[in-house]
Design an enzyme around this catalytic site. Sequence first.
Site, short mmCIF file in Angstrom:
data_model
loop_
_atom_site.label_atom_id
_atom_site.label_comp_id
_atom_site.label_asym_id
_atom_site.label_seq_id
_atom_site.Cartn_x
_atom_site.Cartn_y
_atom_site.Cartn_z
N GLU B 9 -1.23 -9.14 -3.13
CA GLU B 9 -0.81 -7.73 -3.12
C GLU B 9 -0.67 -7.33 -4.59
O GLU B 9 0.20 -7.87 -5.29
CB GLU B 9 0.53 -7.56 -2.41
N TYR B 57 -2.15 1.83 -0.57
CA TYR B 57 -1.12 2.81 -0.26
C TYR B 57 -0.18 2.97 -1.43
O TYR B 57 -0.22 2.20 -2.40
CB TYR B 57 -0.35 2.40 1.00
N ASP B 59 3.41 2.74 -3.07
CA ASP B 59 4.60 1.92 -2.88
C ASP B 59 5.53 2.09 -4.07
O ASP B 59 5.33 1.47 -5.12
CB ASP B 59 4.20 0.43 -2.72
N GLU B 64 -0.52 0.31 -4.50
CA GLU B 64 -0.56 -1.08 -4.07
C GLU B 64 -1.81 -1.37 -3.26
O GLU B 64 -2.13 -0.64 -2.32
CB GLU B 64 0.68 -1.43 -3.25
N TRP B 444 -1.79 -5.47 10.48
CA TRP B 444 -2.69 -6.57 10.17
C TRP B 444 -3.15 -7.32 11.41
O TRP B 444 -4.21 -7.94 11.39
CB TRP B 444 -1.97 -7.58 9.23
#
Lengths: 226, 479
Positions: B9, B57, B59, B64, B444
């Site tokens: 991430e 998105y 964040d 991120e 996910w």
Amino acid sequence: MTDRPTRPDPEAARSGSPFNRDLLLEWLDAIARRQVTLTEQIAPEELLRQALDAPSRPTPPVSERAENVPPRPFGIFSGLFGARSAPRTSGDAQGVQDRDVAAEMLSNLVYTLQSYQQRSPAILRHALIGLGKVGNAAEHVSLIAPFLDGRWEQSVRLAAIDAVSNLGGEEAIDKLIALLGDSDIVVRWEVQAALDRLLVGTESAVAESAPDAPDDEPDSSDGIPF
Amino acid sequence: MRERIFSLEVEYGISFLSERGSGEPTKETLVGVLRRALTDAVGLSESSFITTGAKFYHDVGHAEWAHPECRSAREIALYDKAADTLIAFLLPRAQEFLQAEGFRGRILIIKNNVDVHGNTYGCHENYMAERETAWLDHEDYLRLSIRYLVPFLATRLILCAPGRIGLGRRGEQGFAFQLGQRADFINAVVSRDTRDMRGIFNLGRENEPFSEGNYRRLHLILGDACMSGYGTFLKLGTVGLLLRLLEDLEIGEIPHLKEPVRAMQTVSRDPSCTALLPLYDGRQMTAIDIQRIYLEQVMRYAERHPTSPEERELILLWAETLDALQNAPSRLFGKVDWITKKSVLDRLLAQNGLSWETPDLERHPIRYKLQELDIQYHNIDPAQSLFYKLLRSQRGAEALDTLWDAESVRVAQSAPPPYTRARVRGEVIASARRTGGRVEVKGWSEVRLGGQRVELYDPFTFFSAETYTILKEGRLTSA
């Protein structure tokens, strides 16, 4: 039996000796040769003996055994840049495109099995299970059958047994029957269970296709009409 | 366990250089226009997911990028590179959207981990690991993992850190070069927190594996983002190798650091990699010594267990990197970010008759140039980035990395990893883009096609019979 390859000392540089890249590469190749096998049931020493004593045994070079080599270019992912989402189509045209995508998914699965030398057992396992769920007996039993062979590691063989039994058909039954005498007891158990499913299925199909008993015949005590 | 999922991430620093007279868009607006550009190219409206199976998105003030599930460290490193280049490619389109909203200027995206205000943002690593082994329950196994991995993690900086000017969170402790960006923000050995008490070993996602079975998610937050794929590959791949040893309980004796957090900061502030780190038993060792002990254990393990070609490649690169760090760091130019960056900064200083030891260097005007280069190294726009300029000078005009050619990176910008559930997610999204079919991808581990829920609890499965059947029967109708 040949001695194990000498592991180079990673602290050699600290001791003043020059780091020997060639020696490290040679050692890595040696452990790769020992480990190139389709089954993990062979003891490492035996594996080494086979690798060194049987040079004719086909062994893909280390450089070709990349684990995550993708299938053919992903057709549905190509040409995306610059293209906005497709305008919504209706009915048949859209259904055709969906089926095209499904067909590509299936052909990628087949390709994954066909190019088995570049796949890890884990990937082959998943591909076999997937094909067993959506394939057809006429086309895919013969593709899956080689993975029943004892050269493959157990988990791959079990996945192949599962796939073949899901596809069914005469050829599947023949392939499974041939494994009833396999040296691996786990394989024998799974084959037996698979054949039970296939053959029970056959029996129930026969029972269901039997004609209904005529109304004027007295019911037998156990309900069986004959 | 040989199957493992790797993921990252990455939080990018994002800002806007506005022209005179133009307003300043919020971070949310900036991420929003990037998302629009991404959705147009490879995504779905009303979903943060794209055809590679990744998620992008906003964040907390950052953009991120949550990468798709990958089967190997090499694969995730490729997707990391692909994400950088994809975002850079879409910047002009995003800027058009901004202009339409009345903002004139240029979007700047920096792949680093500390901004000028002393805020830090992460590059979090995710590894799917076994929760229990045959002989240890979860708690005991976790304790063992922590004891075994902490010395490695505290010294891993030397292999892959990106480099940074300034000591201390805001550089208040000195104007000098250090290896890590996040090292000054790590203040615990073990922690669940990701904001105030950041740990070398994080426990925050232990119980969120997004899968069924005997799995846990090892979620490391101490690492820095790498511009170089070599660094990312080594960073994650070495952890993957050690997890194998742990899971087979074939670990050996390791040096236990007396103060791991302080040791990590010492390593970070020592570009010579010769600083001696105190151990519990009274001995002292350098970071290179400690890394070599782990490498030796991995090599012993590799003799007894099957290894993949990638794992053998990792052993080679790990050994080469340690050797180069000790004897010829310049061999790592273009590969290890801190070496690459420092060599440029050193040369600039030398050209001006200066060095890092020059008294009052921070008052010298050259500091602004040094700081500018420090930031520009991490610019993901290949046309502006110092990293890409240096790489191209070494490897040619088309070079994007030392590990892959441009074509491989291009494919990974739109196609998912071929052998994880990301592929199912990606195929579903790509199919919906082509047909306009009704698809929802909000998590996910599941997708919805034509209103039907399809579970993807096994991250290793790359084919979904349910999805195939829905598509084959043409049931993916538009809303």
